[in-house]
Enzyme design. Structure first.
Site, PDB file in Angstrom:
ATOM      1  N   VAL A  40       0.222-109.140 -54.983  1.00 57.46           N
ATOM      2  CA  VAL A  40      -0.963-109.142 -54.128  1.00 57.46           C
ATOM      3  C   VAL A  40      -1.056-110.445 -53.324  1.00 57.46           C
ATOM      4  O   VAL A  40      -1.265-110.437 -52.111  1.00 57.46           O
ATOM      5  CB  VAL A  40      -2.241-108.937 -54.990  1.00 57.46           C
ATOM      6  CG1 VAL A  40      -3.506-109.181 -54.183  1.00 57.46           C
ATOM      7  CG2 VAL A  40      -2.257-107.528 -55.577  1.00 57.46           C
ATOM      8  N   ASP A  70       0.898-121.310 -57.072  1.00 56.24           N
ATOM      9  CA  ASP A  70       1.180-120.516 -58.274  1.00 56.24           C
ATOM     10  C   ASP A  70       1.520-121.481 -59.411  1.00 56.24           C
ATOM     11  O   ASP A  70       2.151-122.513 -59.180  1.00 56.24           O
ATOM     12  CB  ASP A  70       2.350-119.555 -58.025  1.00 56.24           C
ATOM     13  CG  ASP A  70       2.343-118.383 -58.985  1.00 56.24           C
ATOM     14  OD1 ASP A  70       2.113-117.248 -58.530  1.00 56.24           O
ATOM     15  OD2 ASP A  70       2.564-118.595 -60.209  1.00 56.24           O
ATOM     16  N   ARG A  79       8.800-119.387 -59.679  1.00 59.33           N
ATOM     17  CA  ARG A  79       8.419-118.527 -58.542  1.00 59.33           C
ATOM     18  C   ARG A  79       8.291-119.371 -57.260  1.00 59.33           C
ATOM     19  O   ARG A  79       8.771-118.980 -56.198  1.00 59.33           O
ATOM     20  CB  ARG A  79       7.079-117.842 -58.882  1.00 59.33           C
ATOM     21  CG  ARG A  79       6.425-117.084 -57.756  1.00 59.33           C
ATOM     22  CD  ARG A  79       7.053-115.739 -57.505  1.00 59.33           C
ATOM     23  NE  ARG A  79       6.260-114.890 -56.623  1.00 59.33           N
ATOM     24  CZ  ARG A  79       6.793-113.997 -55.820  1.00 59.33           C
ATOM     25  NH1 ARG A  79       8.093-113.818 -55.765  1.00 59.33           N
ATOM     26  NH2 ARG A  79       6.029-113.235 -55.060  1.00 59.33           N
ATOM     27  N   THR A 126      -4.740-109.483 -64.143  1.00 60.81           N
ATOM     28  CA  THR A 126      -5.788-109.130 -65.109  1.00 60.81           C
ATOM     29  C   THR A 126      -5.188-108.086 -66.053  1.00 60.81           C
ATOM     30  O   THR A 126      -5.440-106.892 -65.904  1.00 60.81           O
ATOM     31  CB  THR A 126      -7.051-108.586 -64.397  1.00 60.81           C
ATOM     32  OG1 THR A 126      -6.650-107.734 -63.318  1.00 60.81           O
ATOM     33  CG2 THR A 126      -7.920-109.682 -63.871  1.00 60.81           C
ATOM     34  N   THR A 179      -8.458-107.178 -60.116  1.00 60.08           N
ATOM     35  CA  THR A 179      -9.221-106.014 -60.574  1.00 60.08           C
ATOM     36  C   THR A 179      -9.898-106.335 -61.906  1.00 60.08           C
ATOM     37  O   THR A 179      -9.239-106.796 -62.845  1.00 60.08           O
ATOM     38  CB  THR A 179      -8.271-104.809 -60.765  1.00 60.08           C
ATOM     39  OG1 THR A 179      -7.498-104.668 -59.587  1.00 60.08           O
ATOM     40  CG2 THR A 179      -9.048-103.540 -61.049  1.00 60.08           C
ATOM     41  N   CYS A 232      -1.640-101.567 -62.824  1.00 58.31           N
ATOM     42  CA  CYS A 232      -2.954-101.111 -62.348  1.00 58.31           C
ATOM     43  C   CYS A 232      -3.450 -99.868 -63.073  1.00 58.31           C
ATOM     44  O   CYS A 232      -4.354 -99.947 -63.900  1.00 58.31           O
ATOM     45  CB  CYS A 232      -2.886-100.848 -60.853  1.00 58.31           C
ATOM     46  SG  CYS A 232      -2.604-102.368 -59.933  1.00 58.31           S
ATOM     47  N   ARG A 249       6.355-104.437 -65.066  1.00 54.75           N
ATOM     48  CA  ARG A 249       5.187-104.753 -65.892  1.00 54.75           C
ATOM     49  C   ARG A 249       4.597-103.470 -66.457  1.00 54.75           C
ATOM     50  O   ARG A 249       4.379-102.510 -65.741  1.00 54.75           O
ATOM     51  CB  ARG A 249       4.122-105.480 -65.053  1.00 54.75           C
ATOM     52  CG  ARG A 249       4.545-106.890 -64.699  1.00 54.75           C
ATOM     53  CD  ARG A 249       3.613-107.489 -63.712  1.00 54.75           C
ATOM     54  NE  ARG A 249       3.539-106.692 -62.498  1.00 54.75           N
ATOM     55  CZ  ARG A 249       2.604-106.832 -61.574  1.00 54.75           C
ATOM     56  NH1 ARG A 249       1.660-107.722 -61.746  1.00 54.75           N
ATOM     57  NH2 ARG A 249       2.603-106.095 -60.506  1.00 54.75           N
TER      58      ARG A 249
END
Ligand SMILES: NC(=O)c1ccc[n+]([C@@H]2O[C@H](COP(=O)([O-])OP(=O)(O)OC[C@H]3O[C@@H](n4cnc5c(N)ncnc54)[C@H](O)[C@@H]3O)[C@@H](O)[C@H]2O)c1
Length: 444
Positions: A19, A48, A53, A99, A139, A279, A350
Site C-alpha cells: 500500500v 520503513d 526493504r 494490521t 485496515t 486482507c 502473507r
C-alpha cells in the site's frame, strides 16, 4: 494553526509495503492537480523500519513487483529512508503499516501502535505553524484509529487532538498484481477528525485520484466501510466453498453449476478457493473482535471464516480419499503443488493458506514439491522455512498434482505438457479451474 498547502506539503509515508510504496511514488510525482490544475510540488519521504526493504528500494528493487527499477528511478521527489530524523518538517503523515492477526486470530495492533509512537516522537519535535495531519490507511475495526492511534499520539506528545493535530482515515482498495485497478483509478473513501480536516484530506486525495473521492461522515464510518468490503467478499467465497463441498457429495461439478447460475443477471460471480492474504482472510477478525468486545457474537461472519479456514484440510482429504479409492500407498507419494502466493500473478505469500494445505498433506506422509514462479525463494524460506522452486522440474513425474493458484504460467500449460510431468495414475486436484478437462481432475 493553518492547514498544510495542498500543492507543496511535505509528506511522510510510514510503511512502504504493497500500500505505502505505490502511494509514496504517486504522491511524489510532479504533475497537475486534478482539482485545481496547479502543478503539484510535494516532497515525499518514504519511511520503513525494515532496513533491507529500504536498501532494496534505494537500489531500484521492489520485492512486491509493483514497480520496475526504471519506475523507481523516475520518482525524483521521493526519498527512501529508515532514519526517523529524516521525517522532521513533515506536514502530512500517511500510515500504511500492517494490521495482521496473531496466532489466536486476534488483531495485532503492535505495528500500528509503533507507527503512532513514531509519529508522536516526530511531531513533538516539530516547530511549525502548520497543523500536522496524520492519515491512517491501515485496515482496522471501526473506532480503532481514534481509540488506539490518536490516544497514543495525545498521550506521548501532550498535544490536543483536533486543536494541535488533525487526523484522517482513508482506506486503500488496491489489489496487488492487478494492473487495471490501481491507486489512481479507484474511487477513494476519505474522512477526517473535523469538517475542515476532512475536507482537506478529501482534496488531498482528490488531487491524484481520477474517479474522485467519497467523503465519509466520520473516521468511524470510513473504517467500517473498508472492513465490510472485505468481510462481504470473504462471506461470499465461504458460501461458494460450502456449496462446492455439498456439490462434491452430490457428485456435481461446482464450476459447471456456477456457469449455469451466472447466466442470471443478479447472480454474484464468486468461485471456490483458498482465502489467504493480508486482507480478506484477516480483516473480518478485526470486526468480529470488536463486536465481541461490545457483547455481540457475530454468527455469520465467523461461520464464513471457519469454512474458509477449513478448505485446505478439505482439499487434502479429497486427495487422500482419491488415493485410497485407487488403492495407492499414501506415505511417500510425491505431490506437486503449483502456487504458494495467496493469489494469482503476485509474489505475496502473507497468510497464504497453501501452507495449511502443505501441512495437511505432510501429516499423511506425502512428499511435497512447491513451485511458484512469482515467489522469492528466500522469502518462502524466511517466512515459512519452506524450500520452493520457481520452475516445474522437467522430466520428473508426480503421483499427484494440485493446481492451487491460477498464475498465468500455470493456466497456459497445455494438455501434453501436463502429461510430461504425470504418471499414468496421477491424481489431479484443480482448486482454481485451470486444468484441462481431459485430465479428469478433481475440481474443487
Ligand atoms: N495489500 C493490500 O492489498 C491491501 C489493500 C488494502 C488495504 N491494505 C491494508 O493496508 C495496510 C498495509 O498493508 P500492506 O499490504 O501494504 O502491508 P505490507 O506488509 O506490504 O507493508 C507494510 C510495511 O510497513 C512496514 N512497517 C511495519 N511496522 C512499521 C513501523 N512501525 N514503522 C514503519 N514501517 C513499518 C513493514 O516493514 C512493511 O514494509 C494493512 O492494514 C492492510 O490491511 C492492504
Amino acid at each position: 494553526m493553518k492547514l498544510p498547502s495542498l500543492i507543496t506539503c511535505r509528506i511522510g509515508v510510514i510503511g512502504l509495503g504493497y500500500v505505502g510504496l505505490p502511494l509514496a511514488v504517486e504522491l511524489s510525482k510532479s504533475k497537475e492537480c486534478l482539482l485545481t490544475k496547479i502543478k503539484l510540488e510535494r516532497r515525499v519521504i518514504g519511511f520503513d523500519i525494515n532496513k533491507e526493504r529500504i536498501n532494496e528500494l534505494l537500489n531500484g528493487y521492489d520485492l512486491t513487483k509493483e514497480f520496475s527499477s526504471e519506475e523507481l528511478k523516475k520518482a525524483d521527489f521521493l526519498e527512501f529512508t529508515h532514519s526517523e530524523e529524516r521525517l522532521t518538517n513533515i506536514d502530512v503523515f500517511i500510515v500504511t503499516v500492517p494490521t495482521p492477526i496473531d496466532i489466536s486470530k486476534q488483531p495485532d495492533f503492535e505495528p500500528l501502535k509503533n507507527a503512532s509512537r513514531l509519529v508522536a516522537r516526530v511531531i513533538s519535535r516539530r516547530n511549525s505553524e502548520v497543523l500536522p495531519i496524520i492519515i491512517f490507511e491501515s485496515t482496522v475495526y471501526p473506532g480503532a484509529t481514534e481509540e488506539i492511534c490518536v490516544k497514543i499520539i495525545e498521550e506521548e506528545t501532550g498535544l490536543k487532538y483536533r486543536q494541535d493535530f488533525g487526523c484522517g482515515y482513508s482506506p486503500e482498495r488496491i489489489n496487488p498484481g492487478d494492473k487495471q485497478h490501481t491507486l489512481t483509478s479507484i474511487k477513494k473513501v476519505t474522512s477526517g477528525s473535523d469538517l475542515n480536516v476532512a475536507q482537506w484530506v478529501d482534496k488531498f486525495y482528490g488531487s491524484i485520484i481520477i474517479p474522485g473521492t467519497y467523503l465519509a461522515k466520520s473516521i468511524k464510518v470510513a473504517e467500517a466501510a473498508k472492513v465490510i468490503e472485505n468481510t462481504q467478499r470473504d462471506l461470499n467465497i465461504a458460501l461458494i466453498n460450502e456449496l462446492s463441498i455439498i456439490f462434491k457429495i452430490m457428485n456435481i461439478d461446482t464450476l459447471d453449476v456456477l456457469s449455469a447460475a451466472r447466466t442470471k443477471w443478479n447472480f454474484l460471480d464468486f468461485k471456490p478457493g483458498l482465502v489467504g492474504g493480508h486482507c480478506i482472510g484477516v480483516d473480518p477478525y478485526y470486526l468480529t473482535y470488536k463486536a465481541q468486545q461490545l457483547g455481540y457474537y457475530p454468527e455469520v461472519v465467523l461461520a464464513g471464516r471457519r469454512i474458509n479456514d477449513n478448505m485446505p484440510k478439505w482439499i487434502a482429504e479429497q486427495l487422500i480419499l482419491s488415493m485410497a479409492k485407487k488403492e495407492m500407498i499414501i506415505g511417500g507419494q510425491e505431490v506437486l503443488i503449483l502456487g504458494l502466493a495467496f493469489k494469482a500473478n503476485c509474489p505475496d505469500i502473507r497468510n497464504t493458506r497453501i501452507i495449511d494445505l502443505i501441512k495437511n498433506l505432510r501429516s499423511y506422509g506425502l512428499l511435497t514439491t512447491v513451485v511458484d514462479p512469482y515467489v522469492n525463494i528466500n522469502d518462502a524460506e524466511m517466512k515459512y522455512q519452506l524450500q520452493i522452486l520457481n520452475k516445474i522440474p522437467k522430466d520428473h513425474k508426480y503421483g499427484s498434482i494440485i493446481a492451487a493458484v491460477d498464475h498465468k504460467e500455470f493456466s497456459s500449460i497445455t494438455y501434453e505438457e501436463w502429461l510430461n510431468i504425470s504418471r499414468k495414475d496421477t491424481i489431479y486436484i484443480d482448486v482454481k479451474g485451470i486444468l484441462p478437462r481431459e485430465l479428469n481432475p478433481i475440481r474443487i
